[in-house]
Enzyme design. Structure first.
Site, PDB file in Angstrom:
ATOM      1  N   SER A  76       0.522  -1.149  -0.179  1.00 47.58           N
ATOM      2  CA  SER A  76      -0.580  -0.569  -0.055  1.00 47.58           C
ATOM      3  C   SER A  76       1.315   1.021   0.090  1.00 47.58           C
ATOM      4  O   SER A  76       0.370   2.446   0.012  1.00 47.58           O
ATOM      5  CB  SER A  76      -0.906   0.243   0.811  1.00 47.58           C
ATOM      6  OG  SER A  76      -2.112  -1.051   0.758  1.00 47.58           O
ATOM      7  N   LYS A  79      -0.291   3.619  -2.532  1.00 48.50           N
ATOM      8  CA  LYS A  79      -1.440   4.465  -2.892  1.00 48.50           C
ATOM      9  C   LYS A  79      -0.362   5.798  -2.349  1.00 48.50           C
ATOM     10  O   LYS A  79      -1.206   6.918  -3.028  1.00 48.50           O
ATOM     11  CB  LYS A  79      -1.450   4.370  -1.550  1.00 48.50           C
ATOM     12  CG  LYS A  79      -2.518   2.777  -1.512  1.00 48.50           C
ATOM     13  CD  LYS A  79      -3.819   3.260  -0.574  1.00 48.50           C
ATOM     14  CE  LYS A  79      -4.886   1.474  -0.765  1.00 48.50           C
ATOM     15  NZ  LYS A  79      -4.210   0.570  -0.221  1.00 48.50           N
ATOM     16  N   SER A 131      -6.532   3.771   4.053  1.00 49.11           N
ATOM     17  CA  SER A 131      -5.607   2.489   3.324  1.00 49.11           C
ATOM     18  C   SER A 131      -6.846   1.684   2.331  1.00 49.11           C
ATOM     19  O   SER A 131      -6.369   0.436   2.488  1.00 49.11           O
ATOM     20  CB  SER A 131      -4.515   1.326   3.703  1.00 49.11           C
ATOM     21  OG  SER A 131      -3.026   1.030   2.605  1.00 49.11           O
TER      22      SER A 131
END
Length: 370
Positions: A76, A79, A131
């Protein structure tokens, strides 16, 4: 590592090959797979991370690194690239109703439902605080679709000279061919910190998030150092069972900002990151840097086949062998979702309450954690 002269771009369909520098971006020393640290000061504290970078945000000086250009699954932390790419393109006040496809994304979620409407600003909070893989897909759809978004994310990576990064998903969920590096994560975070909205999202600890029927619930930032580390600005952590732990974060003390990025950590990394940051603050300005976080390319300038990164003549180098951690790991991703947002009620932290209270999510399979 010393990386090859050609890397694949990351369009959803496989894309075309883009020329990358023949020498390591940021300096020759950053091509080392081992620890690179300055002399004359104490060594950086130990960490279980396979790869890391400690750098000064203002000057871009890399203070220490280990396998800075090693290619690993980003989870993640990718991102950060999603946010940096889409924040300038989307009206944060625009309101949308997410598709069922976005709401059904695997892995960690903020709790989107087609029964509620959200502003783009809400979606970015869900992306960077909780997230949310659902928020990532919803933002991609708002931007005109997955293929367009992936093309733009990879173009942004090239503009930043983040040549180790190949984005295949907006969420960071493992997918064959996807990769990044500790060096690139530091580059992306540094660029993000210069964006006011990016900095706002990553530093927000808690926020009210829309729920059906006009109600709201409170989401909490997954970055534990926002509560634990003095001067922490925030950025992003990530985890999948194949990528293991990854993190990129920045903190400011005494008017100076340090960024630390780590990849492929097998355990609990928060204390180690704090110690690396402490070390960075203690040595900045006292030791010669081991490399440089390069500036983005000027708008409209394509990446050069042999971009000089640190002055002096460009030399051809032999690519280092990559560890088999990318495509094979992504193909074997079969973990079950364990986290659905982080919700604070009455001051307490409750994980997965979105499912229990609103019943808007069905259990899904996935591998992306924080």
């Amino acid at each position: 590592m010393l990386f090859a002269a050609l890397i694949a771009s990351a369009s959803l369909t496989g894309g075309t090959a883009h020329a990358a520098p023949a020498t390591p971006v940021g300096g020759e020393a950053l091509g080392s797979r081992g620890l690179v640290a300055p002399q004359g000061v104490r060594k950086p504290p130990k960490t279980k991370a396979t790869s890391y970078v400690v750098a000064d945000v203002e000057t871009g000086q890399v203070l220490a690194a280990k396998d800075a250009h090693g290619h690993y699954l980003p989870a993640s932390t990718l991102k950060t690239l999603t946010a940096l790419t889409l924040i300038p393109k989307l009206d944060k006040n625009r309101r949308i109703r997410p598709s069922q496809n976005a709401c059904n994304q695997e892995g960690t979620a903020v709790g989107l439902t087609p029964k509620a409407t959200y502003s783009v600003d809400d979606l970015f909070k869900g992306l960077m605080m909780s997230s949310g893989n659902d928020a990532a897909m919803a933002l991609a759809e708002v931007n005109g679709g997955l293929a367009k978004t992936m093309s733009e994310m990879n173009a942004e990576a090239r503009r930043l000279q983040a040549y180790d990064t190949v984005a295949k998903t907006p969420s960071g969920l493992d997918k064959p061919g996807q990769s990044s590096s500790a060096y690139d994560l530091a580059l992306i975070a540094r660029a993000g910190l210069a964006n006011r909205d990016f900095a706002r999202y990553i530093s927000t600890r808690t926020a009210n998030f829309p729920a059906p029927k006009g109600k709201t619930y409170q989401i909490s930032n997954h970055n534990k150092l926002l509560w634990r580390y003095q001067g922490m600005i925030g950025v992003k952590n990530g985890w999948t069972s194949k990528a293991l732990g990854s993190f990129v974060g920045a903190a400011t003390r005494g008017g100076h900002t340090i960024v630390v990025s780590i990849m492929r950590h097998e355990g609990y990394f928060w204390e180690e990151v704090g110690k690396l940051m402490d070390w960075g603050f203690s040595v900045r300005g006292k030791a010669a840097p081991v490399g440089q976080l390069v500036d983005p390319l000027p708008e409209g300038q394509p990446a050069a086949p042999q971009q000089q990164a640190s002055g002096g003549p460009v030399t051809q180098v032999t690519p280092a062998r990559q560890p088999p951690l990318l495509d094979a790991a992504a193909r074997k991703q079969t973990d079950h979702t364990k986290t659905v947002g982080s919700v604070v009620i009455g001051g307490g932290l409750l994980v997965g309450v979105v499912w229990l209270v609103y019943g808007i999510r069905r259990r899904r399979r996935g591998g992306s954690g924080a």
